[in-house]
Structure formats: structure tokens, C-alpha cells
Design a protein around this motif. Structure first.
Motif, PDB file in Angstrom:
ATOM      1  N   UNK A  63       0.828  -1.205   0.000  1.00 31.26           N
ATOM      2  CA  UNK A  63       0.000   0.000   0.000  1.00 31.26           C
ATOM      3  C   UNK A  63       0.865   1.258   0.000  1.00 31.26           C
ATOM      4  N   UNK A  64       1.925   1.263   0.800  1.00 30.91           N
ATOM      5  CA  UNK A  64       2.819   2.428   0.809  1.00 30.91           C
ATOM      6  C   UNK A  64       3.476   2.605  -0.547  1.00 30.91           C
ATOM      7  N   UNK A 103       4.908   8.546  -1.152  1.00 28.14           N
ATOM      8  CA  UNK A 103       5.560   7.764  -0.100  1.00 28.14           C
ATOM      9  C   UNK A 103       6.652   6.874  -0.684  1.00 28.14           C
ATOM     10  N   UNK A 104       6.395   6.318  -1.855  1.00 25.11           N
ATOM     11  CA  UNK A 104       7.405   5.495  -2.504  1.00 25.11           C
ATOM     12  C   UNK A 104       8.660   6.309  -2.804  1.00 25.11           C
ATOM     13  N   UNK A 105       8.474   7.480  -3.394  1.00 23.81           N
ATOM     14  CA  UNK A 105       9.629   8.323  -3.726  1.00 23.81           C
ATOM     15  C   UNK A 105      10.424   8.711  -2.489  1.00 23.81           C
ATOM     16  N   UNK A 106       9.717   9.052  -1.418  1.00 25.63           N
ATOM     17  CA  UNK A 106      10.408   9.447  -0.190  1.00 25.63           C
ATOM     18  C   UNK A 106      11.255   8.307   0.353  1.00 25.63           C
ATOM     19  N   UNK A 107      10.712   7.089   0.344  1.00 26.92           N
ATOM     20  CA  UNK A 107      11.463   5.939   0.852  1.00 26.92           C
ATOM     21  C   UNK A 107      12.672   5.637  -0.028  1.00 26.92           C
ATOM     22  N   UNK A 134      14.423  -3.380  -1.881  1.00 22.68           N
ATOM     23  CA  UNK A 134      14.914  -3.454  -0.504  1.00 22.68           C
ATOM     24  C   UNK A 134      14.514  -2.205   0.282  1.00 22.68           C
ATOM     25  N   UNK A 135      14.616  -1.044  -0.363  1.00 24.37           N
ATOM     26  CA  UNK A 135      14.271   0.208   0.304  1.00 24.37           C
ATOM     27  C   UNK A 135      12.792   0.268   0.665  1.00 24.37           C
ATOM     28  N   UNK A 136      11.957  -0.417  -0.115  1.00 22.76           N
ATOM     29  CA  UNK A 136      10.516  -0.369   0.086  1.00 22.76           C
ATOM     30  C   UNK A 136       9.978  -1.529   0.924  1.00 22.76           C
ATOM     31  N   UNK A 189       9.253   4.236 -11.217  1.00 24.66           N
ATOM     32  CA  UNK A 189       8.146   3.670 -10.435  1.00 24.66           C
ATOM     33  C   UNK A 189       8.408   2.204 -10.130  1.00 24.66           C
ATOM     34  N   UNK A 190       8.091   1.803  -8.910  1.00 29.51           N
ATOM     35  CA  UNK A 190       8.117   0.394  -8.524  1.00 29.51           C
ATOM     36  C   UNK A 190       6.677  -0.075  -8.385  1.00 29.51           C
TER      37      UNK A 190
END
Length: 424
Positions: free
Chosen positions: A110-111, A117-121, A259-261, A283-284
Motif C-alpha cells: 500500500x505504501x 511515499x514510494x519516492x520518499x522511501x 529493498x528500500x521499500x 516507479x516500482x
């Protein structure tokens, strides 16, 4: 639904233009009985054609989904739950986890689906991403674009299939498109919602996707997109025609992003642009690729990612196709029939001829007679698809393009008959 000793495998909704049908077929091949949980089974023509069982319910209500799945489990047993739809992968994972079935981290999914939120992580973990800002109104979008520097790309914070994504070259285009996005923001059920829009720096360079499974790189895919200012995907080449070093660099970038996500369980589809300064993650997607990429991966490499997803979600043995693929053709290409006009579909022609063309493994329409075609500059503009193989990238691409050109989508007035453009 009648009783049977075969365990159910539940799908929470489905994609409409890609591999939803393939998922059900692979579940049956695994000795499972697919059942589609959906608000409207009529959205998916393959359900009737393939005699797939359905349960109609409010699929936006996680408690209702869990209750329906618990009922299946208490009957003949439920092997697993997943979804081929971008909008339902998180809740499918959450439902599976509640029932003690194998699942990815639904909250991490969901994040990931929230692009800000994805970009920030990703940025926090040093994964290269475009400069970006998330905004909530038109004026903020213009200010953010000025700060980032034109050209910029505007896109909804939550969405898929290139919906709402546009290149804006100056302040006037940014303001105009921001007004469009903020004026039409809806959720998956069509209800108006407060909008958030991502304003990001446009990244020059060819685009690729990296297909991974359980933290391993399966292949790198070269993408073809429509001309700016929109980004509709018109085709794919598998594997991407890159040297080993470039492919490894893209693969390593995708794995760092996962890994970051907090991802890496099952399938993921990571989109990357290869800029002059190196790979940049666009984008992931915490799911299997759409756009018939899994079909082309299987044709080219022998690796069956759809089957792998089913096996993973059902807790079955790791399918041989993931680690030791069967022989594939070596190269495959996907090309789409893109809408050139608007109107109601009157006839679909050339499917049989396209399917019989050299190297073609799949030729399917996604437009059915009676459908109203509108130009949306998203995946909905794709009215048909061809997957073809070849001894090299060029041969596979040529075969797919030529076969796509055999498919005709005839529209009633005021639109004129259109032919597949092979992605060009």
C-alpha cells in the motif's frame, strides 16, 4: 458453485487488458479451482468464456473479502489469494495474511502504491529518483514545477497504466494539466476524492522495466511509448537489447529499490529510465507486470511468471520455470493496437490472421463489439495485442508489428475504421 474436492484459489478482481485470464488458467493447471471475487463479473468477458466461478461482493470492503474467503476455506479449502489488478494487490495480501495464507506485506504494498511515499522511501535509501514534489492544488503544482524546472511530468499520486500522466513543457501546460487532474480525481469506485498530484523532473533516456521474483532479476525489458506529451506503452522487447553491464546495472537498481521499500516477496515490476547520469527509478510496482509482458517473458525465456505467482501464493513448491526455465525462443516482442479515433466498436477483424502470422504466440483483442472507445492517453487506448518471437530483437519486433497491423477495429460513426499500428 457446486461442491468439489479441489481447493479454491481466489482472485480479488482482475486486470482487464493483460493476464487476468492467464492467472485463472495457471491456477487450473496447478490443480486448483479459480474463483473471481468481484463487484461486477461482466467487466471480464473471459470469466464467462472460460467458465470461471465468481463471487460478487463489495471488493473495496476488506472485511467482506476476508469473510468470503473464509467461507471458501471452510468448504473444500482455499489454497491462496492474489490479484492481477494494480488496485487490489494490497488488499489481496492483507486478506491472505488474515487467513494465515502465504502473502507479501500488504502495508508495504500500500505504501509503495502511493507514489509520494514510494519516492520518499527510495530517496531516503539513496536510490536515484527524479526531483519531485507532491501537491494538493493547482497553484502549488505551478510553484513546484518552477522549483523543479521545466519540463516536468505530472501524474496522480495513485494510479496505473499511464492514466493522467503528462509531460508539461512550460508553466501554461503545467497549470492546464493540473486543473484537469484536480478536477477529475476519483477513487477506484468512481467517487470524488481529494487529489494529490506528483510533480517531477522529466528524465531523458530510454525506458526499461526490470522483472523480478523473490528478489531475483528475471529479465530486463525495453519499453516503447507513444510520443510526448503522453506515455502510453505501445510495445515491449524481451530481453532488452543491452550489453551485460547495462542490464546488470538496471537489475541492481531495481533490487535496491525493492529493498528500500520492504518488498521482494513474489513478483515486482520496476520501471527505470537510463539517463546520461545512470539509472533513475520512475516507479516500482509491487505486482507482476501487465501489458502481456509475462506472456512474452515465457515465450522468450521459458520462465512462467504467472505460474510462479500462483505457486508462491498457494505455498506450493517453487516452480521450476523460475530457477531452471524451459527452452524459450530467445527473444519476444509485444505490440499493441492503439486507438486512432473514438466511437463504438462495430467489428473486430484479423485476429485469426494475426494469430497465424510467423512467430506469433498470442493475438488478442481487448476491444469487444459494443464497447465505446475514447482516447484517454492511457492503457485504455490499447485495443488489441500481439506477442511474437524471433531469433533476435529486430525479427521479433517486426513480426509483432506486422501481425498487429492485421488486426482491424471497426468503429461506428463518427470514427473511421482503424488498423493496428504495431506500436509505431
Amino acid at each position: 458453485m457446486n461442491g468439489t474436492a479441489v481447493r479454491w484459489f481466489a482472485f480479488l478482481e482482475s486486470n482487464t487488458t493483460g493476464t487476468g485470464r492467464e492467472f485463472c488458467a495457471r491456477a487450473r493447471a496447478r490443480g486448483l479451482r479459480p474463483v473471481l471475487l468481484t463487484r461486477d463479473a461482466a467487466r471480464y468477458p473471459y470469466v464467462t468464456e472460460d467458465a470461471v466461478d465468481t463471487l460478487e461482493l463489495d471488493t473495496s470492503d476488506l472485511d467482506a473479502v476476508v469473510s468470503a474467503c473464509r467461507g471458501l476455506a471452510e468448504g473444500t479449502g482455499l489454497a491462496g489469494i492474489t490479484s492481477s489488478s494494480e488496485y487490489f494487490v494490497a488488499d489481496a495480501a492483507r486478506a491472505a495474511a488474515r487467513l494465515g495464507l502465504p502473502a507479501a506485506d500488504g502495508d508495504a504494498i500500500a505504501r509503495c502504491r502511493s507514489k509520494d511515499l514510494q519516492r520518499a522511501a527510495l530517496a531516503a535509501h539513496g536510490v536515484p529518483v527524479p526531483a519531485w514534489t507532491a501537491v494538493s492544488d493547482v497553484a502549488a503544482a505551478v510553484r513546484a514545477a518552477d522549483a523543479v524546472g521545466h519540463p516536468v511530468v505530472l501524474k496522480p499520486v495513485s494510479g496505473s497504466g499511464s492514466s493522467g500522466v503528462r509531460l508539461c513543457r512550460d508553466r501554461a501546460e503545467t497549470e492546464e494539466w493540473a486543473r484537469v487532474l484536480f478536477g477529475r480525481a476519483t477513487d477506484e469506485r468512481g467517487n470524488a476524492v481529494p487529489a494529490r498530484v506528483l510533480v517531477e523532473a522529466a528524465v531523458d533516456g530510454p525506458e526499461f522495466s526490470v522483472e523480478t521474483f523473490d528478489g531475483d532479476v528475471v529479465t530486463v525489458v525495453a519499453k516503447h511509448t507513444a510520443p510526448a506529451p503522453h506515455f502510453v506503452e505501445t510495445g515491449h522487447d524481451i530481453p532488452a537489447p543491452l550489453d551485460a553491464g547495462a542490464s546488470a546495472e538496471l537489475g541492481d537498481t531495481a533490487l535496491a529499490a525493492l529493498k528500500a521499500l520492504g518488498l521482494g516477496w513474489g513478483a515486482a515490476h520496476t520501471e527505470i529510465r537510463r539517463s546520461a547520469d545512470g539509472p533513475v527509478v520512475i516507479e516500482v510496482n509491487p505486482r507482476l507486470a501487465g501489458g502481456m509482458i509475462p506472456v512474452a517473458v515465457r515465450a522468450a525465456t521459458g520462465t512462467d511468471l504467472v505460474d510462479a505467482v500462483i505457486a508462491r501464493a498457494a505455498g506450493l513448491d517453487t516452480p521450476p520455470g523460475v530457477s531452471v526455465p524451459e527452452a524459450g525462443a530467445g527473444h519476444a516482442a509485444v505490440r499493441f493496437v492503439i486507438a486512432a479515433g473514438e466511437g463504438r466498436v462495430k467489428a473486430v477483424t484479423g485476429i485469426r490472421e494475426a494469430g497465424a502470422a510467423p512467430g506469433v504466440v498470442v493475438a488478442v483483442p481487448t476491444a469487444v463489439v459494443g464497447r465505446q472507445v475514447r482516447i484517454t492517453h492511457s492503457f485504455q487506448d490499447r485495443l488489441g495485442c500481439v506477442v511474437a518471437t524471433g531469433s533476435g530483437t529486430a525479427q521479433a519486433a517486426t513480426r509483432a508489428e506486422q501481425a498487429a497491423g492485421l488486426i482491424g477495429i471497426e468503429l461506428e460513426e463518427p470514427a473511421t475504421p482503424e488498423k493496428g499500428n504495431g506500436g509505431r
